[in-house]
Scaffold this motif. Sequence first.
Motif, PDB file in Angstrom:
ATOM      1  N   SER A  58       0.873  -1.160   0.000  1.00  0.00           N
ATOM      2  CA  SER A  58       0.000   0.000   0.000  1.00  0.00           C
ATOM      3  C   SER A  58       0.918   1.221   0.000  1.00  0.00           C
ATOM      4  N   VAL A  59       0.505   2.299  -0.637  1.00  0.00           N
ATOM      5  CA  VAL A  59       1.375   3.479  -0.698  1.00  0.00           C
ATOM      6  C   VAL A  59       1.657   4.057   0.686  1.00  0.00           C
ATOM      7  N   SER A  60       0.825   3.735   1.666  1.00  0.00           N
ATOM      8  CA  SER A  60       1.035   4.262   3.018  1.00  0.00           C
ATOM      9  C   SER A  60       2.052   3.451   3.820  1.00  0.00           C
ATOM     10  N   GLU A  61       2.492   2.310   3.297  1.00  0.00           N
ATOM     11  CA  GLU A  61       3.473   1.483   4.004  1.00  0.00           C
ATOM     12  C   GLU A  61       4.870   2.076   3.859  1.00  0.00           C
ATOM     13  N   PRO A  62       5.657   2.028   4.939  1.00  0.00           N
ATOM     14  CA  PRO A  62       7.050   2.476   4.824  1.00  0.00           C
ATOM     15  C   PRO A  62       7.791   1.617   3.799  1.00  0.00           C
ATOM     16  N   GLY A  63       8.577   2.264   2.966  1.00  0.00           N
ATOM     17  CA  GLY A  63       9.365   1.553   1.968  1.00  0.00           C
ATOM     18  C   GLY A  63       8.589   1.090   0.750  1.00  0.00           C
ATOM     19  N   ALA A  64       7.332   1.524   0.629  1.00  0.00           N
ATOM     20  CA  ALA A  64       6.547   1.145  -0.548  1.00  0.00           C
ATOM     21  C   ALA A  64       7.228   1.701  -1.798  1.00  0.00           C
ATOM     22  N   PRO A  65       7.279   0.924  -2.870  1.00  0.00           N
ATOM     23  CA  PRO A  65       7.982   1.389  -4.075  1.00  0.00           C
ATOM     24  C   PRO A  65       7.284   2.569  -4.724  1.00  0.00           C
ATOM     25  N   LYS A  66       8.073   3.387  -5.355  1.00  0.00           N
ATOM     26  CA  LYS A  66       7.558   4.554  -6.062  1.00  0.00           C
ATOM     27  C   LYS A  66       8.262   4.649  -7.409  1.00  0.00           C
ATOM     28  N   CYS A  67       7.706   5.426  -8.294  1.00  0.00           N
ATOM     29  CA  CYS A  67       8.376   5.728  -9.555  1.00  0.00           C
ATOM     30  C   CYS A  67       8.711   7.211  -9.545  1.00  0.00           C
ATOM     31  N   ASP A  68       9.534   7.607 -10.474  1.00  0.00           N
ATOM     32  CA  ASP A  68       9.875   9.022 -10.579  1.00  0.00           C
ATOM     33  C   ASP A  68       8.609   9.800 -10.917  1.00  0.00           C
ATOM     34  N   GLY A  84      -0.740   0.719  -8.624  1.00  0.00           N
ATOM     35  CA  GLY A  84      -0.364   1.817  -9.516  1.00  0.00           C
ATOM     36  C   GLY A  84      -1.349   2.970  -9.443  1.00  0.00           C
ATOM     37  N   MET A  85      -2.632   2.670  -9.277  1.00  0.00           N
ATOM     38  CA  MET A  85      -3.651   3.717  -9.127  1.00  0.00           C
ATOM     39  C   MET A  85      -3.504   4.412  -7.788  1.00  0.00           C
ATOM     40  N   GLN A  86      -3.242   3.634  -6.732  1.00  0.00           N
ATOM     41  CA  GLN A  86      -2.985   4.240  -5.422  1.00  0.00           C
ATOM     42  C   GLN A  86      -1.806   5.208  -5.508  1.00  0.00           C
ATOM     43  N   LEU A  87      -0.738   4.747  -6.134  1.00  0.00           N
ATOM     44  CA  LEU A  87       0.476   5.556  -6.250  1.00  0.00           C
ATOM     45  C   LEU A  87       0.194   6.855  -6.998  1.00  0.00           C
ATOM     46  N   MET A  88      -0.524   6.739  -8.102  1.00  0.00           N
ATOM     47  CA  MET A  88      -0.835   7.918  -8.900  1.00  0.00           C
ATOM     48  C   MET A  88      -1.732   8.876  -8.123  1.00  0.00           C
ATOM     49  N   ALA A  89      -2.751   8.352  -7.452  1.00  0.00           N
ATOM     50  CA  ALA A  89      -3.643   9.205  -6.661  1.00  0.00           C
ATOM     51  C   ALA A  89      -2.857   9.916  -5.567  1.00  0.00           C
ATOM     52  N   ASP A  90      -2.001   9.188  -4.864  1.00  0.00           N
ATOM     53  CA  ASP A  90      -1.206   9.763  -3.789  1.00  0.00           C
ATOM     54  C   ASP A  90      -0.250  10.840  -4.313  1.00  0.00           C
ATOM     55  N   ALA A  91       0.418  10.554  -5.412  1.00  0.00           N
ATOM     56  CA  ALA A  91       1.394  11.491  -5.967  1.00  0.00           C
ATOM     57  C   ALA A  91       0.752  12.753  -6.526  1.00  0.00           C
ATOM     58  N   LEU A  92      -0.508  12.640  -6.977  1.00  0.00           N
ATOM     59  CA  LEU A  92      -1.167  13.775  -7.619  1.00  0.00           C
ATOM     60  C   LEU A  92      -2.170  14.479  -6.718  1.00  0.00           C
ATOM     61  N   GLY A  93      -2.069  14.229  -5.416  1.00  0.00           N
ATOM     62  CA  GLY A  93      -2.890  14.974  -4.460  1.00  0.00           C
ATOM     63  C   GLY A  93      -4.187  14.315  -4.057  1.00  0.00           C
ATOM     64  N   GLY A  94      -4.394  13.081  -4.457  1.00  0.00           N
ATOM     65  CA  GLY A  94      -5.604  12.362  -4.053  1.00  0.00           C
ATOM     66  C   GLY A  94      -5.452  11.799  -2.652  1.00  0.00           C
ATOM     67  N   ARG A  95      -6.448  11.059  -2.248  1.00  0.00           N
ATOM     68  CA  ARG A  95      -6.450  10.458  -0.912  1.00  0.00           C
ATOM     69  C   ARG A  95      -6.539   8.951  -1.051  1.00  0.00           C
ATOM     70  N   VAL A  96      -5.684   8.242  -0.331  1.00  0.00           N
ATOM     71  CA  VAL A  96      -5.710   6.784  -0.313  1.00  0.00           C
ATOM     72  C   VAL A  96      -5.993   6.362   1.118  1.00  0.00           C
ATOM     73  N   ALA A  97      -7.057   5.596   1.314  1.00  0.00           N
ATOM     74  CA  ALA A  97      -7.459   5.166   2.651  1.00  0.00           C
ATOM     75  C   ALA A  97      -7.798   3.683   2.617  1.00  0.00           C
ATOM     76  N   PRO A  98      -7.667   3.013   3.752  1.00  0.00           N
ATOM     77  CA  PRO A  98      -8.011   1.587   3.787  1.00  0.00           C
ATOM     78  C   PRO A  98      -9.469   1.362   3.406  1.00  0.00           C
ATOM     79  N   ALA A  99      -9.696   0.296   2.638  1.00  0.00           N
ATOM     80  CA  ALA A  99     -11.061  -0.080   2.289  1.00  0.00           C
ATOM     81  C   ALA A  99     -11.730  -0.670   3.525  1.00  0.00           C
TER      82      ALA A  99
END
Length: 148
Positions: A58-68, A84-99
């Motif tokens: 999950s993008v909220s986990e420490p050490g979660a992989p990222k792209c440039d 990949g959608m979580q990562l994009m949402a997080d990087a572009l100002g969206g919100r990622v929360a546990p389902a």
Amino acid sequence: MTHQTIIVLDFGSQYTQLIARRLRELSIYSEVWPPDAPFDTIRARQPAGIILSGGPKSVSEPGAPKCDPGVYALGRPVLGICYGMQLMADALGGRVAPAPQREFGHATVAITRSPVAAGVHDPAALFTDVPDEIRVWASHGGGSGAAT
């Protein structure tokens, strides 16, 4: 022979190779790259688009992989699948929360279309000839998160 290339950044999904194979079955040349591929290398390849695969994190986990983050400003379409959608949402100002609960099985995606001002690129053009609702397969754990 020149061809357009789709780069698939692999975040550890068990389906990454299937994604690349399906693209090839559609006569689309694709390459699977590691998620930490340098942006300059990606830009030099001049991909027609980029797919960010799913993965077990999950993008909220420490050490979660990222792209440039430069991939989002490359001027090419970027498709995020699961992680990949979580990562994009997080990087572009969206919100990622546990389902609230685990999802597994068929789900429905609704395509929302809105009017676009004259001279403005229509992001919904990607969905031309796509029905307003499509059936998809969902497989997400309660801790993996949902992007909004």
